[in-house]
Design a protein around this motif. Structure first.
Motif, PDB file in Angstrom:
ATOM      1  N   UNK A  18      13.401  12.660  -3.178  1.00 15.71           N
ATOM      2  CA  UNK A  18      13.998  11.622  -4.016  1.00 15.71           C
ATOM      3  C   UNK A  18      14.550  10.486  -3.168  1.00 15.71           C
ATOM      4  N   UNK A  19      15.164  10.822  -2.029  1.00 10.95           N
ATOM      5  CA  UNK A  19      15.662   9.787  -1.124  1.00 10.95           C
ATOM      6  C   UNK A  19      14.505   8.951  -0.578  1.00 10.95           C
ATOM      7  N   UNK A  20      13.417   9.650  -0.212  1.00  6.85           N
ATOM      8  CA  UNK A  20      12.247   8.927   0.313  1.00  6.85           C
ATOM      9  C   UNK A  20      11.636   8.001  -0.731  1.00  6.85           C
ATOM     10  N   UNK A  21      11.531   8.510  -1.957  1.00 10.39           N
ATOM     11  CA  UNK A  21      10.956   7.695  -3.023  1.00 10.39           C
ATOM     12  C   UNK A  21      11.851   6.497  -3.334  1.00 10.39           C
ATOM     13  N   UNK A  22      13.161   6.726  -3.336  1.00 11.53           N
ATOM     14  CA  UNK A  22      14.091   5.624  -3.595  1.00 11.53           C
ATOM     15  C   UNK A  22      13.962   4.554  -2.525  1.00 11.53           C
ATOM     16  N   UNK A  23      13.862   4.998  -1.266  1.00 11.15           N
ATOM     17  CA  UNK A  23      13.684   4.029  -0.185  1.00 11.15           C
ATOM     18  C   UNK A  23      12.362   3.290  -0.331  1.00 11.15           C
ATOM     19  N   UNK A  24      11.303   4.024  -0.670  1.00  9.08           N
ATOM     20  CA  UNK A  24       9.977   3.399  -0.797  1.00  9.08           C
ATOM     21  C   UNK A  24       9.966   2.355  -1.895  1.00  9.08           C
ATOM     22  N   UNK A  25      10.587   2.684  -3.021  1.00  4.91           N
ATOM     23  CA  UNK A  25      10.641   1.714  -4.117  1.00  4.91           C
ATOM     24  C   UNK A  25      11.478   0.502  -3.740  1.00  4.91           C
ATOM     25  N   UNK A  26      12.615   0.748  -3.082  1.00  3.91           N
ATOM     26  CA  UNK A  26      13.458  -0.364  -2.636  1.00  3.91           C
ATOM     27  C   UNK A  26      12.709  -1.240  -1.630  1.00  3.91           C
TER      28      UNK A  26
ATOM     29  N   UNK B 241       0.847  -1.186   0.000  1.00  5.89           N
ATOM     30  CA  UNK B 241       0.000   0.000   0.000  1.00  5.89           C
ATOM     31  C   UNK B 241       0.884   1.237   0.000  1.00  5.89           C
ATOM     32  N   UNK B 242       0.564   2.208  -0.802  1.00  8.71           N
ATOM     33  CA  UNK B 242       1.484   3.344  -0.988  1.00  8.71           C
ATOM     34  C   UNK B 242       1.539   4.288   0.204  1.00  8.71           C
ATOM     35  N   UNK B 243       1.717   3.707   1.378  1.00  8.90           N
ATOM     36  CA  UNK B 243       1.822   4.559   2.566  1.00  8.90           C
ATOM     37  C   UNK B 243       3.141   5.329   2.546  1.00  8.90           C
ATOM     38  N   UNK B 244       4.238   4.565   2.524  1.00  6.02           N
ATOM     39  CA  UNK B 244       5.542   5.224   2.479  1.00  6.02           C
ATOM     40  C   UNK B 244       5.691   6.011   1.186  1.00  6.02           C
ATOM     41  N   UNK B 245       5.147   5.455   0.102  1.00  6.90           N
ATOM     42  CA  UNK B 245       5.218   6.137  -1.176  1.00  6.90           C
ATOM     43  C   UNK B 245       4.451   7.445  -1.140  1.00  6.90           C
ATOM     44  N   UNK B 246       3.296   7.429  -0.482  1.00  6.36           N
ATOM     45  CA  UNK B 246       2.494   8.647  -0.380  1.00  6.36           C
ATOM     46  C   UNK B 246       3.102   9.639   0.601  1.00  6.36           C
ATOM     47  N   UNK B 247       3.690   9.116   1.667  1.00  7.91           N
ATOM     48  CA  UNK B 247       4.309  10.006   2.653  1.00  7.91           C
ATOM     49  C   UNK B 247       5.619  10.601   2.160  1.00  7.91           C
ATOM     50  N   UNK B 248       6.235   9.943   1.196  1.00  3.58           N
ATOM     51  CA  UNK B 248       7.548  10.386   0.719  1.00  3.58           C
ATOM     52  C   UNK B 248       7.530  11.842   0.293  1.00  3.58           C
ATOM     53  N   UNK B 249       6.470  12.235  -0.391  1.00  4.26           N
ATOM     54  CA  UNK B 249       6.373  13.623  -0.839  1.00  4.26           C
ATOM     55  C   UNK B 249       5.742  14.544   0.203  1.00  4.26           C
ATOM     56  N   UNK B 250       4.531  14.216   0.738  1.00  5.95           N
ATOM     57  CA  UNK B 250       3.880  15.185   1.638  1.00  5.95           C
ATOM     58  C   UNK B 250       4.622  15.487   2.922  1.00  5.95           C
ATOM     59  N   UNK B 251       5.279  14.506   3.521  1.00  6.84           N
ATOM     60  CA  UNK B 251       5.971  14.786   4.776  1.00  6.84           C
ATOM     61  C   UNK B 251       7.163  15.706   4.536  1.00  6.84           C
ATOM     62  N   UNK B 252       7.950  15.401   3.505  1.00  7.54           N
ATOM     63  CA  UNK B 252       9.094  16.252   3.190  1.00  7.54           C
ATOM     64  C   UNK B 252       8.638  17.656   2.812  1.00  7.54           C
ATOM     65  N   UNK B 253       7.578  17.737   2.024  1.00 11.45           N
ATOM     66  CA  UNK B 253       7.085  19.049   1.626  1.00 11.45           C
ATOM     67  C   UNK B 253       6.463  19.789   2.799  1.00 11.45           C
ATOM     68  N   UNK B 254       5.822  19.046   3.710  1.00 10.95           N
ATOM     69  CA  UNK B 254       5.241  19.690   4.882  1.00 10.95           C
ATOM     70  C   UNK B 254       6.328  20.346   5.726  1.00 10.95           C
TER      71      UNK B 254
END
Length: 806
Positions: A754-762, A464-477
């Motif tokens: 980008x780091x968050x997304x890379x981790x989420x994909x990994x 479920x795209x939890x980490x994937x979804x959080x990757x952008x909003x948390x960093x941007x927040x």
């Protein structure tokens, strides 16, 4: 039985059967959508008094399909809301209600584009405004709106007055849903800790059952209230054969919820209500962030011309008549007075005067225009009576053309948004396919429905795209919060990413690099003079030059005395004259002095400045040179911006000599002077053709077209309302230093994203195969999902530490 009267037909019905329309205050109630539609139509046409005249009379409710299918094709409706393009096609602006993510925009555009006769569909995600162009001989507007409603959205003609109200209503709705989700998640996590501890150490069954029920009570409103937006999106996506992220979230949460219900009642397995609340709340938090940071749902185009008159004074021989601007023809003679705004382009026939051109050229000093000079719409007459000949119609004048160009610019959609929409569909479809394959494999392998379902749920939950979804909003927040503390307001979270990718910064001069008000920088006293006289005369005029002199004298002279002026007279477009204590005073430009027989010779240091001359009894006694001064820290901030590798360009409507001086002072090598608004926009487009990604910063109406052409538009907080509305970022403290902060914060935020997304994909690459192989049960899937979220959040917090060095 409780009954209530329909607000249209006045028939009484059971309150449970009535439709409540919250667009009105107080809310209105209708027995059917037909009555609701007719009430809306009468309200939009200003015919509300119909109900006062109707009194207590009852009506036959209209047929619902007639209202839905016919009213949009009525001649009165079409003439009010539909306009014709140059190709003879029909065009309308609609507000599409119910859009909550970029996938909704994509879905509406896809479905409408399939309709025969629909030529163009473009929906602005920030304000939900849709521009639709169609061939009326092939498809009717009623059919287009029915299509929108058939996929779960509502559409009605654009109404700027109700835009902000709808945006506030959506924010309140999302806020209440998020509160429910956060409350449930915080409490269910405490219960989950006890559950997990009991799983390893042992727990009495009656206590476990109580905790399971408590989790069920908390998870239910989270799923069906907070998560309702996902169910709606999933339903209409499936209805139109599209799989969206909403469907993935809804599927994972629902399957987990259903299995947990089964486990709670049969006591044969563990419950995962905590996963339900976390899945829904974490993803919904990202959606709420988007809602909070959306642009105001106001029409920029209306704000552009909202202060312009709808009628002008047309001279016909010895007669003067008021004429609607749309009815003015080329060749008509128009008269304007001091304080009037020019609506139609033309050429001056009689008189001369000063015009405030700041809306068009950004000129910090009023411009003197004489007979034969061109007069552009958007100018403001300051001090005289002018008659000019219309050379354009209202629709083809400068300001109207700017509105048209701006509308086209705002309808363009970035490629990254389209790519993200496609990617989300592929991701969702892939995960669901993998989960289905997993269920089939394990059901065939083990012959156990429960085992297969647990493993399949594990795949959906862990992926479920939890980490994937959080990757952008948390960093941007984090980035948005830090930026706000430094006076930088991003209107949308996605603008952080867009700004970080830009390599060129275009700055307007007046009001962005400079203060926007001319100040005295040179003064030459030719004869002994009482500065109280200068102060008195300068204070009698609101002209920017006079006010600059007034401020200078007040700051530098400590022995000023109050002087009373007599016979004050304004000399059109030249200056002011008056008598004071027996002396004849004159203050203004060189032309005024020359006409009075006073010779004005300027020394070299005055050549790049604007001038104010002061004379007493026919003798020139003082000369003031004025310049729009730099903002504090402008030079150091621009040096810091160049150190980031940015190419910096300055654009201005001012004269080249003045612009060159400012550019040299702040160290900008590339600049353009004397530009009109459309020329600024053309310059931005030329940069795009060279492959540049542009950030544009400005503060006035004259900058809005160029702002709309840039990837990121930045407005100074003290700028015009229209510039604030069209902008993506606002600098509330008006500081150029904030521009530097904005770039650093956006680039650091993008790096962390980008780091968050890379981790989420990994994380997905590693955990999904493990879940499919049956090595991860839903309990640990939920735990690993939570852990991945914590890692993403923890990495995002690094932004604060790095930016403390700023």
């Amino acid at each position: 039985m409780n009954t209530k009267r329909c607000d249209h037909c006045h028939l009484e019905y059971d309150t449970s059967l009535l439709l409540c329309d919250t667009h009105f205050n107080p809310p209105k109630f209708f027995c059917c959508k037909g009555c609701q539609g007719v009430y809306h139509l009468l309200h939009e046409e200003g015919l509300d008094t119909f109900y006062e005249k109707m009194g207590e009379t009852t009506l036959e409710p209209p047929r619902e399909h007639l209202e839905e299918s016919s009213r949009f094709d009525l001649e009165g409706f079409v003439s009010k809301y539909v306009k014709k393009t140059s190709e003879g096609l029909s065009e309308i602006s609609l507000i599409i209600e119910g859009i909550h993510c970029s996938a909704c925009v994509w879905l509406n555009e896809k479905v409408l584009s399939r309709q025969a006769g629909v030529v163009e569909v473009s929906i602005n995600y920030s304000n939900h405004k849709a521009k639709i162009v169609w061939d009326d001989s092939v498809i009717k507007l009623s059919r287009i709106i029915e299509t929108i409603r058939s996929i779960g959205y509502n559409a009605y003609p654009y109404d700027p007055k109700g835009g902000e109200e709808r945006a506030n209503a959506q924010r309140r709705e999302y806020y209440s849903k998020l509160l429910v989700g956060i409350f449930a998640t915080m409490n269910v996590m405490w219960i989950a800790i006890a559950q997990y501890a009991g799983y390893f150490t042992g727990m009495q069954s009656n206590i476990k059952n109580i905790l399971n029920f408590a989790e069920f009570v908390l998870a239910t409103p989270t799923l069906f209230y907070t998560g309702s937006v996902y169910f709606k999106g999933a339903y209409y996506g499936l209805k139109n054969r599209y799989i969206t992220m909403d469907f993935l979230v809804a599927t994972g949460a629902t399957l987990t919820y259903v299995f947990s219900l089964y486990a709670m009642f049969t006591k044969n397995a563990e419950v995962y209500f905590d996963s339900v609340t976390m899945i829904v709340t974490f993803v919904f938090a990202g959606k709420y962030l988007e809602v909070l940071s959306k642009k105001k749902a106001v029409d920029t185009l209306d704000a552009y011309g909202s202060s312009l008159p709808t009628e002008v004074m047309v001279v016909l021989g010895d007669e003067k008549i008021l004429k609607r601007v749309e009815s003015v023809d080329v060749g008509d003679v128009i008269e304007i007075k001091a304080g009037d705004k020019v609506v139609i382009d033309g050429v001056i026939l009689h008189g001369e005067g000063s015009f405030d051109m700041s809306r068009l050229s950004g000129e910090s000093v009023p411009v003197l225009l004489r007979k034969g000079d061109k007069l552009l719409s958007g100018s403001l007459c300051l001090d005289s009576v002018i008659r000019y000949e219309a050379k354009q119609t209202f629709s083809s004048s400068m300001l109207t053309r700017m509105v048209t160009l701006l509308e086209d610019a705002l309808s363009k959609k970035p490629l990254i948004e389209k790519f993200a929409n496609q990617l989300s569909g592929y991701f969702s479809s892939t995960i669901l396919f993998l989960a289905l394959c997993t269920w089939v494999f394990w059901y065939v392998q083990e012959g156990s429905f429960e085992k297969a379902l647990i493993v399949a749920i594990s795949v959906i939950v862990i992926a479920c795209p939890c980490a994937l979804s959080l990757a952008t909003p948390v960093a941007t927040l984090v980035g948005l919060g830090l930026a706000a503390k430094r006076g930088v307001l991003f209107k949308e979270a996605g603008f952080l990413e867009s700004m970080a990718k830009c390599d060129t910064l275009v700055l307007d001069k007046t009001g962005t690099i400079t203060k926007g008000t001319p100040d005295v920088v040179e003064m030459k006293v030719l004869k002994e003079v009482d500065f109280s006289l200068i102060y008195a005369l300068a204070s009698a005029s609101n002209h920017p030059m006079s006010q600059g002199v007034r401020r200078f004298v007040k700051e530098h002279e400590t022995s000023l005395h109050v002087k009373s002026l007599e016979q004050v007279k304004s000399i059109e477009a030249k200056g002011l004259q008056a008598f004071c204590e027996g002396h004849f005073l004159m203050g203004g430009n060189a032309k005024m002095m020359q006409e009075a027989g006073i010779e004005c010779v300027l020394e070299e240091q005055f050549h790049a400045l604007s001038h104010y001359f002061f004379a007493v009894d026919g003798e020139l006694v003082a000369i003031f040179g004025l310049k729009d001064s730099l903002k504090e820290n402008a030079k150091s901030a621009i040096e810091a911006l160049k150190a980031l590798g940015l190419e910096i360009v300055m654009l201005s409507g001012d004269h080249k000599s003045v612009t060159h001086v400012i550019a040299k002072e702040v160290g900008i090598a590339h600049f353009k002077a004397g530009l009109l608004p459309d020329e600024k926009a053309d310059y931005i487009e030329a940069l795009h053709k060279k492959g540049k990604k542009v950030v544009m910063a400005g503060d006035g109406i004259n900058d809005t077209l160029a702002l709309s052409k840039s990837e990121i538009a930045i407005a100074m907080g003290s700028g015009a309302d229209i510039a604030l509305d069209v902008s993506d970022v606002i600098l509330t403290n008006d500081s150029v230093k904030s521009l530097y902060d904005a770039f650093v914060i956006s680039r650091m935020s993008l790096k962390v994203i980008k780091e968050n997304l890379a981790f989420s994909l990994l994380y997905n690459i590693i955990t999904i195969p493990l879940a499919m192989s049956g090595h991860i049960i839903p309990l640990f899937a939920a735990l690993s999902m939570s852990l991945s979220s914590l890692i993403v959040v923890g990495n995002s917090m690094r932004i604060k530490m790095v930016l403390k060095r700023l």
